[in-house]
Design a protein around this motif. Structure first.
Motif, mmCIF file in Angstrom:
data_model
loop_
_atom_site.group_PDB
_atom_site.id
_atom_site.type_symbol
_atom_site.label_atom_id
_atom_site.label_comp_id
_atom_site.label_asym_id
_atom_site.label_seq_id
_atom_site.Cartn_x
_atom_site.Cartn_y
_atom_site.Cartn_z
ATOM 1 N N SER A 32 -2.635 10.325 -16.089
ATOM 2 C CA SER A 32 -3.493 11.369 -15.539
ATOM 3 C C SER A 32 -3.921 10.978 -14.137
ATOM 4 N N LYS A 33 -4.164 11.984 -13.302
ATOM 5 C CA LYS A 33 -4.624 11.764 -11.934
ATOM 6 C C LYS A 33 -6.143 11.788 -11.897
ATOM 7 N N THR A 89 3.905 1.049 12.496
ATOM 8 C CA THR A 89 3.105 0.599 11.365
ATOM 9 C C THR A 89 2.540 1.806 10.618
ATOM 10 N N CYS A 90 2.572 1.729 9.282
ATOM 11 C CA CYS A 90 2.041 2.788 8.413
ATOM 12 C C CYS A 90 1.096 2.138 7.406
ATOM 13 N N SER A 91 -0.125 2.667 7.266
ATOM 14 C CA SER A 91 -1.096 2.088 6.335
ATOM 15 C C SER A 91 -1.823 3.200 5.590
ATOM 16 N N SER A 92 -2.144 2.913 4.319
ATOM 17 C CA SER A 92 -2.891 3.850 3.480
ATOM 18 C C SER A 92 -3.701 3.029 2.480
ATOM 19 N N GLU A 93 -4.850 3.553 2.036
ATOM 20 C CA GLU A 93 -5.735 2.803 1.157
ATOM 21 C C GLU A 93 -6.217 3.676 0.010
ATOM 22 N N GLY A 94 -6.754 3.006 -1.041
ATOM 23 C CA GLY A 94 -7.357 3.717 -2.158
ATOM 24 C C GLY A 94 -6.382 4.166 -3.222
ATOM 25 N N TRP A 95 -5.339 3.354 -3.561
ATOM 26 C CA TRP A 95 -4.326 3.725 -4.545
ATOM 27 C C TRP A 95 -4.505 2.942 -5.837
ATOM 28 N N SER A 96 -4.097 3.544 -6.921
ATOM 29 C CA SER A 96 -4.015 2.849 -8.212
ATOM 30 C C SER A 96 -3.031 3.608 -9.093
ATOM 31 N N PRO A 97 -2.008 2.942 -9.639
ATOM 32 C CA PRO A 97 -1.627 1.541 -9.416
ATOM 33 C C PRO A 97 -0.979 1.361 -8.036
ATOM 34 N N SER A 117 4.847 8.877 -7.548
ATOM 35 C CA SER A 117 5.948 9.621 -8.145
ATOM 36 C C SER A 117 6.320 10.738 -7.188
ATOM 37 N N ASP A 118 7.315 11.544 -7.564
ATOM 38 C CA ASP A 118 7.716 12.659 -6.719
ATOM 39 C C ASP A 118 6.595 13.685 -6.587
ATOM 40 N N GLU A 119 5.715 13.755 -7.553
ATOM 41 C CA GLU A 119 4.618 14.724 -7.533
ATOM 42 C C GLU A 119 3.384 14.175 -6.831
#
Length: 591
Positions: free
Chosen positions: A60-61, A184-192, A245-247
C-alpha cells in the motif's frame, strides 16, 4: 325419448370431469403454499474452522486505504463470534475488537481510532480489516483472531507500506576535460529503497559512469543520489526517474549544459520561441510607434509649408479684383502695422490660386485662418498652433503616456476582465496537512514541523474554504514580504479536486504552479516537470475560468503571465490549494 336420455347422461359426465379438475388445481395450490411456508433451516456452525488470508505481503502507498483479508472456511455466519485484530506483539492493545455484536472502542489502540472498520460482511464469514490513511508506522504483521468459545483460530497478515519521495532535483557541474558535464539527481523521503534510471530524449536508458548512493534517516526514510558523466551533444535533454514500480515513480528533466555555456546543442523549440517571440513583438511595437510619429510630423510640416506658400502668392499676386483692392494708404499701413482691424481684412480663400482665378465676386469673399497675423509663420510655429487649437485630434502619444500607471488596473482590466470580482478566500483547517500551521483568520499558511510527528507527507498543503464549478474567479497570494531579507525557498499554488491523490499532476486532479530555489518556476505536463518563465514573483494572482476550462497564473506586480493550463476539464468542484513549501519556515499570505 332415448336421444334425450343420452344427452342428459353426456352432460352428467362433463359435470363430473369439471369437478375433478377443480379439485386437482386446488390441491396443487395448497401444496405450493405449504412448501413455501415451511422454514429453511440455517446452515449449522461447524465445530472447527480455519482462516484464509493472503499468502504474501499486501502493498500500500502512504496516505491511501487498504483492506487486510480474513475469511473463515467453511463459510458461515460469524456475527455472534468474537473478532479481534491486533499487532503481532501488542495483544492487549487491539487494532479493532468486535464482541457482543458491536465494536469495543474502550481498549482499542489510540493510533487506529477513526481509521479502522470491518468490511466484507460477517454474515458471509468475512472479517477483513479496512485501514484508512495508511502511514509508514503501520507496516508490519497484523493478527486476525476469531473465537466462538468452543473453537478459535488466528493467523497473520503482513502489510508493506511504501512512501513516494520528493521530485528529483537535478543539477549540472563541470567535468574535467573531454567536453562532458557531471549531472547529479537527488530525491529524499522514500520507503523502501528506490531505484534510479537515466534516459535521453529518445527514451534510451543511459548507464555510462553512473553511480548511486543511498542514505537512511532516523525515521527510516531513504534519500537517493545518482550522478553520471554526459556529453551535451548526445541529447537535447536528460530525464532522471526515481521509482519503486512502474506506477509509483517521479521524474525530472534538465538541459545538460552549464549556465552561460554553449547552448547550441541544448536549445529546444519552445525555448527558442520563448526568447524570439517577445523580442520580435517588441520590435514590431517600436516600429509601429516610429511610423505613426514620423507620418504625423510629416503631415504637420506639409500643412505648414502649404500655408506659407499661400501667403507668399497672395503678397506677390499683381491682379486683384475690385472688391479686394485697397488704397495705397492702407497698403502702407498694412506693411507698417501687421495687425489690422477686422474691417481692413478683406481677403478670400481663393487667393491660394491667384493665377487660375484672378477675379472674384464679392459673394466669394471670406477670411483666411491666421490672417490676423500676416507674417508667414515657420512650420514649427504652425504645428504648435494647430495642436493647441485641437489637442483632441492628435492621436500620437509619447511612450510615457502609453504606459499604465496602475498595475492593479492593468491586471484586472486587461487580463482578468472588468466584471470579475476578487474572491476573498480563507483556508479550511480540516484539510490542512499535519505540518501546516494556520493563523486565526485562516489567511496565513506556514510550515512547522512538530517534534512528535514524523514528516512523512509528500504533499504539504491546505485547501481553500470555497469551491468553484462555473464562472470566473481569481484570488491573490503574497509570496514574499518586502521587509523580509530571507528568500522563500519553495511553494506551490493552484486548484485541486477535493479527494485528489499524489503525485501532484493534472492526471491526479492537481493543476498547480511550483517554485523551488534550485529549479525555479515549473509545472507538470503529462507527469513530467516542465520549466516556465524564469522569474520570482512576490505576489501571484490565480485566475480560474471554469467555463473555458483554463487556469492562469500572473505576476500581480508587473501584470505579466506566468503560465496557463488550457485543459482543466473535470466534473468535480475545484478548490484553491496553498502550500508554504516543505521545510521552509517563511509563510504565505492570502489576500
Amino acid at each position: 325419448m332415448k336421444a334425450s336420455e343420452d344427452s342428459r347422461s353426456l352432460r352428467f359426465f362433463e359435470t363430473v370431469l369439471e369437478l375433478k379438475e377443480m379439485h386437482s388445481g386446488l390441491g396443487l395450490t395448497l401444496l405450493s403454499v405449504a412448501v413455501l411456508t415451511v422454514p429453511i433451516p440455517a446452515q449449522p456452525v461447524p465445530e472447527t474452522f480455519t482462516l484464509n488470508v493472503p499468502d504474501g505481503p499486501i502493498s500500500s502507498k502512504s496516505g491511501s486505504s487498504i483492506s487486510l483479508l480474513c475469511q473463515v472456511s467453511p463459510t458461515f455466519n460469524i456475527e455472534p463470534f468474537e473478532v479481534k485484530w491486533y499487532r503481532f506483539d501488542e495483544v492487549n492493545k487491539p487494532t479493532l475488537w468486535y464482541k457482543d455484536h458491536k465494536i469495543q472502542e474502550a481498549i482499542m489502540d489510540p493510533r487506529f481510532k477513526g481509521r479502522v472498520s470491518l468490511t466484507g460482511g460477517l454474515e458471509r464469514g468475512i472479517a477483513s480489516l479496512r485501514l484508512e490513511r495508511v502511514t509508514l508506522e503501520d507496516s508490519g504483521e497484523f493478527v486476525c483472531y476469531i473465537n466462538n468459545n468452543n473453537w478459535y483460530e488466528k493467523t497473520c497478515v503482513v502489510l508493506a507500506v511504501s512512501v513516494i519521495g520528493s521530485q528529483p532535483v537535478i543539477s549540472v557541474a563541470e567535468a574535467r576535460g573531454g567536453g562532458q558535464v557531471n549531472v547529479t539527481c537527488s530525491s529524499e523521503g522514500w520507503s523502501p529503497q528506490p531505484k534510479v534510471t537515466w534516459r535521453n530524449k529518445e527514451g534510451t536508458e543511459i548507464t555510462n559512469g553512473q553511480e548511486v548512493q543511498n542514505t537512511t534517516d532516523s525515521q527510516g526514510l531513504v534519500s537517493v543520489s545518482s550522478w553520471l558523466l554526459f556529453s551535451p551533444s548526445e541529447s537535447d535533454w536528460l530525464s532522471c526517474i526515481v521509482f519503486l514500480s512502474d506506477e509509483w515513480k517521479t521524474e525530472g528533466r534538465i538541459l545538460p549544459v552549464l549556465p552561460g555555456g554553449d547552448y547550441k546543442k541544448g536549445f529546444t523549440v519552445n525555448q527558442v520561441l520563448l526568447v524570439v517571440l517577445p523580442v520580435l513583438f517588441l520590435v514590431i511595437i517600436i516600429c509601429a510607434l516610429c511610423f505613426i510619429i514620423v507620418f504625423k510630423r510629416k503631415g504637420q510640416i506639409d500643412q505648414g509649408l502649404n500655408v506659407a506658400e499661400t501667403k507668399r502668392l497672395i503678397k506677390e499676386n499683381p491682379v486683384q479684383s475690385p472688391a479686394n483692392q485697397t488704397t495705397s494708404d492702407n497698403k502702407d499701413k498694412l506693411e507698417e502695422n501687421p495687425v489690422q482691424s477686422p474691417a481692413n481684412l478683406t481677403t478670400t480663400d481663393n487667393k491660394d490660386k491667384p493665377e487660375e482665378n484672378p477675379v472674384q465676386s464679392p459673394a466669394n469673399l471670406t477670411t483666411i485662418d491666421n490672417e490676423d497675423k500676416p507674417e508667414v509663420q515657420s512650420p514649427a510655429n504652425l504645428t504648435t498652433t494647430d495642436n493647441k487649437d485641437k489637442p483632441e485630434e492628435n492621436p500620437v502619444q509619447s511612450p510615457a503616456n502609453l504606459t499604465t500607471t496602475d498595475n492593479e488596473d492593468k491586471l484586472e482590466d486587461l487580463l482578468l476582465g472588468k466584471k470579475v470580482k476578487e474572491e476573498h478566500i480563507t483556508t479550511d483547517a480540516k484539510t490542512a496537512s499535519l505540518a501546516i500551521r494556520l493563523s486565526q483568520k485562516g489567511k496565513r499558511v506556514q510550515y512547522v514541523k512538530a517534534k512528535d510527528k514524523p514528516d512523512l507527507q509528500q504533499s504539504i498543503h491546505v485547501l481553500g474554504n470555497k469551491g468553484f464549478d462555473s464562472g470566473q474567479h481569481y484570488w491573490k497570494v503574497k509570496i514574499q514580504d518586502d521587509d523580509r531579507k530571507e528568500e522563500k525557498l519553495a511553494w506551490y499554488l493552484g486548484v485541486t479536486k477535493e479527494n485528489a491523490q499524489c503525485p501532484l499532476t493534472p492526471q491526479n486532479g492537481f493543476w498547480v504552479l511550483f517554485y523551488e530555489k534550485e529549479v525555479g518556476l515549473h509545472v507538470y505536463v503529462d507527469s513530467v516537470k516542465t520549466p516556465t518563465r524564469q522569474t520570482t514573483p512576490t505576489t501571484v494572482c490565480v485566475f480560474l475560468d471554469c467555463d473555458k476550462h483554463t487556469l492562469s497564473f500572473y505576476d500581480a506586480d508587473s501584470g505579466s503571465l506566468l503560465y496557463t493550463f488550457n485543459d482543466v476539464k473535470t466534473t468535480d468542484t475545484l478548490y484553491p490549494v496553498f502550500s508554504p513549501g516543505k521545510r521552509d519556515p517563511q509563510p504565505l499570505k492570502i489576500y
